[in-house]
Design a protein around this motif. Structure first.
Motif, PDB file in Angstrom:
ATOM      1  N   GLU A 176      42.970  13.862 -39.809  1.00 54.91           N
ATOM      2  CA  GLU A 176      41.705  13.085 -39.491  1.00 54.91           C
ATOM      3  C   GLU A 176      41.638  12.290 -40.755  1.00 54.91           C
ATOM      4  OE1 GLU A 176      37.049  14.578 -40.262  1.00 54.91           O
ATOM      5  OE2 GLU A 176      38.659  16.107 -39.638  1.00 54.91           O
TER       6      GLU A 176
ATOM      7  N   ILE B 212      43.902  -0.717 -32.822  1.00 56.64           N
ATOM      8  CA  ILE B 212      44.921   0.516 -32.552  1.00 56.64           C
ATOM      9  C   ILE B 212      45.859   0.297 -31.527  1.00 56.64           C
ATOM     10  CG2 ILE B 212      44.569   2.766 -31.751  1.00 56.64           C
ATOM     11  CD1 ILE B 212      41.563   2.809 -32.045  1.00 56.64           C
TER      12      ILE B 212
ATOM     13  N   ILE C   4      43.749   7.288 -25.661  1.00 58.49           N
ATOM     14  CA  ILE C   4      42.573   6.859 -26.560  1.00 58.49           C
ATOM     15  C   ILE C   4      41.160   7.171 -25.906  1.00 58.49           C
ATOM     16  CG2 ILE C   4      41.722   5.110 -28.053  1.00 58.49           C
ATOM     17  CD1 ILE C   4      44.473   3.902 -27.916  1.00 58.49           C
TER      18      ILE C   4
ATOM     19  N   ILE D 244      37.216   6.542 -27.137  1.00 58.84           N
ATOM     20  CA  ILE D 244      36.289   6.111 -27.840  1.00 58.84           C
ATOM     21  C   ILE D 244      34.869   6.795 -27.831  1.00 58.84           C
ATOM     22  CG2 ILE D 244      35.120   3.987 -29.129  1.00 58.84           C
ATOM     23  CD1 ILE D 244      38.282   3.996 -29.552  1.00 58.84           C
TER      24      ILE D 244
ATOM     25  N   ILE E  36      33.856   4.861 -39.601  1.00 53.80           N
ATOM     26  CA  ILE E  36      34.577   5.189 -38.328  1.00 53.80           C
ATOM     27  C   ILE E  36      35.618   6.378 -38.785  1.00 53.80           C
ATOM     28  CG2 ILE E  36      36.837   4.540 -37.043  1.00 53.80           C
ATOM     29  CD1 ILE E  36      35.610   1.476 -37.588  1.00 53.80           C
TER      30      ILE E  36
ATOM     31  N   VAL F  42      38.789   8.709 -37.138  1.00 51.77           N
ATOM     32  CA  VAL F  42      39.870   8.895 -36.408  1.00 51.77           C
ATOM     33  C   VAL F  42      40.359  10.255 -36.093  1.00 51.77           C
ATOM     34  CG1 VAL F  42      42.164   7.926 -35.524  1.00 51.77           C
ATOM     35  CG2 VAL F  42      40.398   6.553 -36.675  1.00 51.77           C
TER      36      VAL F  42
ATOM     37  N   GLN G  14      43.412  12.696 -34.763  1.00 52.42           N
ATOM     38  CA  GLN G  14      44.779  12.747 -33.922  1.00 52.42           C
ATOM     39  C   GLN G  14      44.975  13.993 -33.392  1.00 52.42           C
ATOM     40  OE1 GLN G  14      48.037  11.113 -36.042  1.00 52.42           O
ATOM     41  NE2 GLN G  14      49.405  11.195 -34.403  1.00 52.42           N
TER      42      GLN G  14
ATOM     43  N   SER H 227      47.700   3.950 -41.046  1.00 51.83           N
ATOM     44  CA  SER H 227      46.631   2.946 -41.247  1.00 51.83           C
ATOM     45  C   SER H 227      46.881   1.985 -42.016  1.00 51.83           C
ATOM     46  CB  SER H 227      45.128   3.767 -41.748  1.00 51.83           C
ATOM     47  OG  SER H 227      45.526   4.310 -42.727  1.00 51.83           O
TER      48      SER H 227
ATOM     49  N   LEU I  17      44.019  10.478 -29.131  1.00 55.58           N
ATOM     50  CA  LEU I  17      43.154  10.036 -30.351  1.00 55.58           C
ATOM     51  C   LEU I  17      41.719  10.101 -29.838  1.00 55.58           C
ATOM     52  CD1 LEU I  17      44.931   6.861 -31.872  1.00 55.58           C
ATOM     53  CD2 LEU I  17      44.904   9.211 -32.718  1.00 55.58           C
ATOM     54  N   GLU I  18      41.062  10.593 -30.642  1.00 60.45           N
ATOM     55  CA  GLU I  18      39.495  10.585 -30.552  1.00 60.45           C
ATOM     56  C   GLU I  18      38.797   9.673 -31.583  1.00 60.45           C
ATOM     57  OE1 GLU I  18      37.575  14.217 -29.799  1.00 60.45           O
ATOM     58  OE2 GLU I  18      38.679  14.664 -28.046  1.00 60.45           O
ATOM     59  N   ILE I  19      38.353   8.684 -31.627  1.00 63.23           N
ATOM     60  CA  ILE I  19      37.619   7.786 -32.532  1.00 63.23           C
ATOM     61  C   ILE I  19      36.243   7.798 -32.237  1.00 63.23           C
ATOM     62  CG2 ILE I  19      37.952   5.425 -33.472  1.00 63.23           C
ATOM     63  CD1 ILE I  19      40.801   5.425 -32.014  1.00 63.23           C
TER      64      ILE I  19
END
Length: 327
Positions: free
Chosen positions: A51, A64, A71, A73, A81, A83, A85, A97, A129-131
């Motif tokens: 995270e 990304i 993914i 969003i 922001i 992110v 994982q 990153s 991924l959650e963003i």
């Protein structure tokens, strides 16, 4: 006696084959990821691997790139922001990153597990991924997934948006932007609303493009082995389908529009009070129109007409093998 010997030898051979296959299976079960995949599938597939938060200060581009992860969003009321994982720490490396000037890039390497096994079946949940993107973010967004889906949940107002999925679908709720590019190589593109000031570029290979509402100054829409369906389309541009139909309800033309199908029907329901010149051509298919048209030959495969005063633009429709229906 000989028949008995042959039967006995055959039975011994089949027994040895079964034992050999069983040994191979046990070896693969213990040495490969097969066993761990089964035992860890319920837990590791949803484990938070990493995270990280990123400040919006001076940030104008968010990119990304991932090979395996899907993914998602989501919007947030936060200032950063974030992110998340998820995956299996044994097989999924942490994302990397890089922030250069005003450009933030998130990149996920290939899976750690490079070995091959006869019984290397995967029962783990797909990594993802959650963003979380703050609603105040109004700049560029680029998402590229080599083998995973892309989902954009919520309402967004951005500048340039690029979504590219290879072997995965693209799903979006509502988006307002300056320009939009969505490309899917093996998957569908689905959405509720696109409101774009300049250009829209939608392309799907082996998948359908389906939207409730598209409003753009200019659009370029292409499908290969899939259909294009929109409940409302406003603007001007090109729509092409190879081996798929085109269906548009509440079709508003604001300029020149060109529609072409290679193997599929075209079904258009014009919005009220339209004004454009109309040209229809089909090589092998019928032309059906509730709008007055003039056929230019006895085959009735080419026709022209005028909708309203014809001053807002032109509508040219062509089909190689498929019917054309206009209402």
């Amino acid at each position: 006696m000989k028949k008995y010997n042959f039967a006995f030898i055959g039975m011994i051979c089949w027994t040895l084959i079964v034992v050999l296959l069983l040994c191979i299976f046990i070896y693969g079960l213990t040495k490969s990821s097969f066993a761990s995949n089964i035992m860890l599938s319920k837990y590791k597939g949803s484990t938070l691997i990493k995270e990280q938060k990123f400040s919006l200060n001076n940030l104008s581009k968010f990119n990304i790139k991932t090979s395996y992860e899907s993914i998602t969003i989501k919007t947030s009321d936060a200032n950063d922001i974030v992110v998340y994982q998820y995956g299996d720490p044994k097989y999924n490396e942490e994302f990397q990153s890089a922030l250069k000037s005003d450009n933030l890039t998130i990149n996920i390497p290939h899976n750690k597990n490079k070995s091959m096994s006869i019984f290397n079946f995967s029962f783990r949940k797909s990594p993802r991924l959650e963003i979380m993107i703050p609603q105040k973010y109004k700049d560029d967004l680029s998402l590229i997934s080599t083998s995973g889906s892309i989902s954009v949940e919520g309402n967004y107002d951005l500048k340039e948006v690029i979504l590219n999925s290879i072997s995965g679908s693209i799903n979006i709720d509502s988006l307002s932007a300056s320009s939009v590019t969505f490309k899917s190589t093996s998957g569908s593109i689905n959405g509720e609303s696109l409101n774009v000031k300049n250009n829209i570029d939608l392309s799907a290979i082996s998948g359908t493009i389906r939207f409730q509402n598209i409003n753009s100054k200019k659009y370029d829409i292409k499908t290969t082995s899939g259909s294009f369906i929109s409940n409302k389309l406003t603007g001007a541009g090109n729509i092409k389908s190879i081996s798929g139909s085109i269906t548009i309800n509440n079709f508003s033309i604001l300029g020149d529009c060109y529609i072409n199908t290679t193997s599929g029907s075209t079904n258009l329901h014009m919005a009220p009070s339209q004004n454009c010149k109309l040209t229809i051509t089909t090589t092998s298919g019928s032309i059906n129109s509730s709008i007055p048209i003039n056929y230019e030959n006895n085959k009735k495969n080419k026709a022209t007409g005028t909708i309203g005063d014809g001053l807002n633009g032109t509508l040219e429709i062509s089909a190689t093998s498929g019917s054309i229906n206009i209402n």
